[in-house]
Design a protein around this motif. Structure first.
Motif, PDB file in Angstrom:
ATOM      1  N   ARG A   7      15.553 -63.638   5.651  1.00  0.00           N
ATOM      2  CA  ARG A   7      15.699 -64.350   4.383  1.00  0.00           C
ATOM      3  C   ARG A   7      14.542 -64.015   3.446  1.00  0.00           C
ATOM      4  NH1 ARG A   7      17.507 -68.372   7.928  1.00  0.00           N
ATOM      5  NH2 ARG A   7      15.430 -69.306   8.082  1.00  0.00           N
ATOM      6  N   ALA A   8      13.342 -63.874   4.028  1.00  0.00           N
ATOM      7  CA  ALA A   8      12.189 -63.521   3.186  1.00  0.00           C
ATOM      8  C   ALA A   8      12.396 -62.156   2.530  1.00  0.00           C
ATOM      9  CB  ALA A   8      10.911 -63.530   4.017  1.00  0.00           C
ATOM     10  N   ASP A   9      12.945 -61.197   3.287  1.00  0.00           N
ATOM     11  CA  ASP A   9      13.254 -59.883   2.709  1.00  0.00           C
ATOM     12  C   ASP A   9      14.255 -60.017   1.573  1.00  0.00           C
ATOM     13  OD1 ASP A   9      11.613 -58.630   4.552  1.00  0.00           O
ATOM     14  OD2 ASP A   9      13.267 -57.879   5.793  1.00  0.00           O
TER      15      ASP A   9
ATOM     16  N   LEU B 122      24.327 -65.167   3.273  1.00  0.00           N
ATOM     17  CA  LEU B 122      23.209 -64.437   3.875  1.00  0.00           C
ATOM     18  C   LEU B 122      21.989 -65.333   4.064  1.00  0.00           C
ATOM     19  CD1 LEU B 122      23.403 -61.002   2.035  1.00  0.00           C
ATOM     20  CD2 LEU B 122      23.627 -61.360   4.494  1.00  0.00           C
ATOM     21  N   ARG B 123      21.757 -66.226   3.120  1.00  0.00           N
ATOM     22  CA  ARG B 123      20.603 -67.125   3.289  1.00  0.00           C
ATOM     23  C   ARG B 123      20.755 -68.000   4.530  1.00  0.00           C
ATOM     24  NH1 ARG B 123      21.015 -67.324  -2.767  1.00  0.00           N
ATOM     25  NH2 ARG B 123      19.095 -66.341  -3.527  1.00  0.00           N
ATOM     26  N   GLY B 124      21.992 -68.276   4.923  1.00  0.00           N
ATOM     27  CA  GLY B 124      22.203 -69.038   6.129  1.00  0.00           C
ATOM     28  C   GLY B 124      22.284 -68.197   7.390  1.00  0.00           C
ATOM     29  N   ALA B 125      22.575 -66.906   7.239  1.00  0.00           N
ATOM     30  CA  ALA B 125      22.804 -66.049   8.403  1.00  0.00           C
ATOM     31  C   ALA B 125      21.573 -65.252   8.813  1.00  0.00           C
ATOM     32  CB  ALA B 125      23.963 -65.089   8.120  1.00  0.00           C
ATOM     33  N   LEU B 126      20.733 -64.887   7.863  1.00  0.00           N
ATOM     34  CA  LEU B 126      19.558 -64.076   8.184  1.00  0.00           C
ATOM     35  C   LEU B 126      18.467 -64.945   8.809  1.00  0.00           C
ATOM     36  CD1 LEU B 126      19.309 -61.816   4.995  1.00  0.00           C
ATOM     37  CD2 LEU B 126      20.064 -61.128   7.284  1.00  0.00           C
TER      38      LEU B 126
ATOM     39  N   GLY C 216      17.006 -53.824  13.274  1.00  0.00           N
ATOM     40  CA  GLY C 216      17.405 -54.315  11.963  1.00  0.00           C
ATOM     41  C   GLY C 216      18.857 -54.696  11.819  1.00  0.00           C
ATOM     42  N   VAL C 217      19.671 -54.528  12.861  1.00  0.00           N
ATOM     43  CA  VAL C 217      21.082 -54.912  12.779  1.00  0.00           C
ATOM     44  C   VAL C 217      21.179 -56.433  12.684  1.00  0.00           C
ATOM     45  CG1 VAL C 217      23.272 -54.984  14.041  1.00  0.00           C
ATOM     46  CG2 VAL C 217      21.911 -52.875  13.989  1.00  0.00           C
ATOM     47  N   ARG C 218      22.003 -56.914  11.746  1.00  0.00           N
ATOM     48  CA  ARG C 218      22.122 -58.354  11.549  1.00  0.00           C
ATOM     49  C   ARG C 218      23.559 -58.868  11.690  1.00  0.00           C
ATOM     50  NH1 ARG C 218      17.876 -57.940  12.908  1.00  0.00           N
ATOM     51  NH2 ARG C 218      15.904 -58.445  11.886  1.00  0.00           N
ATOM     52  N   LEU C 219      24.538 -57.990  11.789  1.00  0.00           N
ATOM     53  CA  LEU C 219      25.917 -58.382  12.055  1.00  0.00           C
ATOM     54  C   LEU C 219      26.530 -57.380  13.015  1.00  0.00           C
ATOM     55  CD1 LEU C 219      25.584 -58.555   8.623  1.00  0.00           C
ATOM     56  CD2 LEU C 219      27.714 -59.803   8.936  1.00  0.00           C
TER      57      LEU C 219
END
Length: 330
Positions: A95-97, A325-329, A136-139
């Motif tokens: 989220r910071a990114d 994304l703010r909720g998922a990252l 770095g994979v997020r999904l």
């Protein structure tokens, strides 16, 4: 800003040999493939596309087996990392990114990439989810067609025992689930087992497509769409003509742009305009002629706002995916 939740950038660069660092017009002059390309990195910048879900997609026909898929996906990841080192993109790992990117993007226009594994054959065994997350994979989308993990497009079936393990590893590692391409049986099993963030990056409502053999399990039933809403998920509309109108075939005229509006409106009627976004899949095995008329470059995604109520336009173009994304990252 526009957010596009599905682009096979690395596949196009490495498997098709397209230099995506070129301006789009120059790539079109040089590209030998019959499918006219639609996306390059400069075209994303020029079109105001600020965030992309960029895939690690390994064609199982070209790279059969987990070992081949693993090596190919690593090469794709290395390309994204090289682009980041060169300042062409920013990888969004947290989220910071994301927030830092959103503050910088208006000045420099550099696209931010969220890395998505589409079809999980490159994950050789579920214990590797942590490795991919560290890269770095997020999904992760477990299916494309059928994989070792789940039934998928044109190849139905539920989760395999290995698929159950994969979802548990994803839950533990905080990796989101992309349900696109999952067969419906696997979808419902996944929702029972997985309590993390989920979405459909590039899927359309099945009700507008009928039961054509090549589409019947590729897209979402009304019940699946409502279930995504109940779980805080999103649906990204995919813009391939065949996935908008089942009677379309290559060689036929491009569809009118309002066909996309029908799909956007149908999904919104089920789950609200705040849960609808775009997942173009531009150049995902098709090119310019596979897109509706008027969608010739990333900048043209903004035209789709004309089929969205004014109060929700920026949401559909960008803000809905940014909120997700703010909720998922992490």
């Amino acid at each position: 800003m526009i957010v596009d939740a599905h682009l096979d950038l690395a596949h196009n660069a490495l498997d098709l040999g397209r230099d995506l660092t070129l301006p789009l017009a120059e790539l079109r002059r040089k590209d030998p493939h019959p499918e006219v390309p639609v996306v390059t990195l400069p075209a994303l910048r020029e079109g105001g596309v600020g965030v992309v879900f960029a895939t690690l997609w390994v064609d199982p026909r070209r790279y059969p087996g987990p070992e081949n898929a693993h090596r190919a996906a690593l090469r794709q990841l290395e390309l994204y990392l090289r682009w980041e080192e060169e300042g062409r993109v920013r990888l969004l790992r947290s989220r910071a990114d994301l927030e830092a990117h959103l503050s910088r993007w208006p000045a420099d226009g550099v696209p931010g990439l969220v890395v998505l594994i589409e079809g999980a054959e490159c994950i050789r065994q579920p214990g590797e989810v942590g490795f991919w997350r560290a890269q770095g994979v997020r999904l992760v989308g477990p299916a494309w067609n059928r994989t070792r993990y789940a039934g998928g497009t044109r190849e139905p079936g539920g989760l395999t025992p290995l698929g159950v393990e994969l979802l548990e590893a994803m839950r533990q590692e905080g990796v989101a689930l992309d349900v696109s391409h999952l067969d419906e049986a696997a979808f419902w099993e996944a929702l029972e087992l997985f309590d993390g963030p989920l979405c459909a990056t590039h899927s359309n409502p099945r009700a507008l497509l009928g039961e054509a053999e090549d589409l019947s399990n590729r897209h979402l039933s009304d019940a699946m769409i409502r279930a995504l809403r109940a779980r805080g998920g999103m649906v990204g509309i995919v813009l391939y003509n065949l996935f908008l109108e089942p009677g379309w075939r290559r060689g036929l005229p491009r569809l009118p742009l309002d066909v996309v509006g029908r799909h956007l409106g149908y999904v919104a009627a089920l789950i609200g305009w705040d849960r609808v976004g775009l997942g173009s899949d531009f150049d995902g095995g098709f090119g310019l002629e596979g897109n509706p008329l008027g969608l010739d470059a990333p900048a043209d995604l903004a035209k789709l706002a004309g089929w969205v109520p004014e109060a929700y336009r920026q949401g559909v173009l960008a803000e809905n995916w940014l909120r997700w994304l703010r909720g998922a990252l992490p």
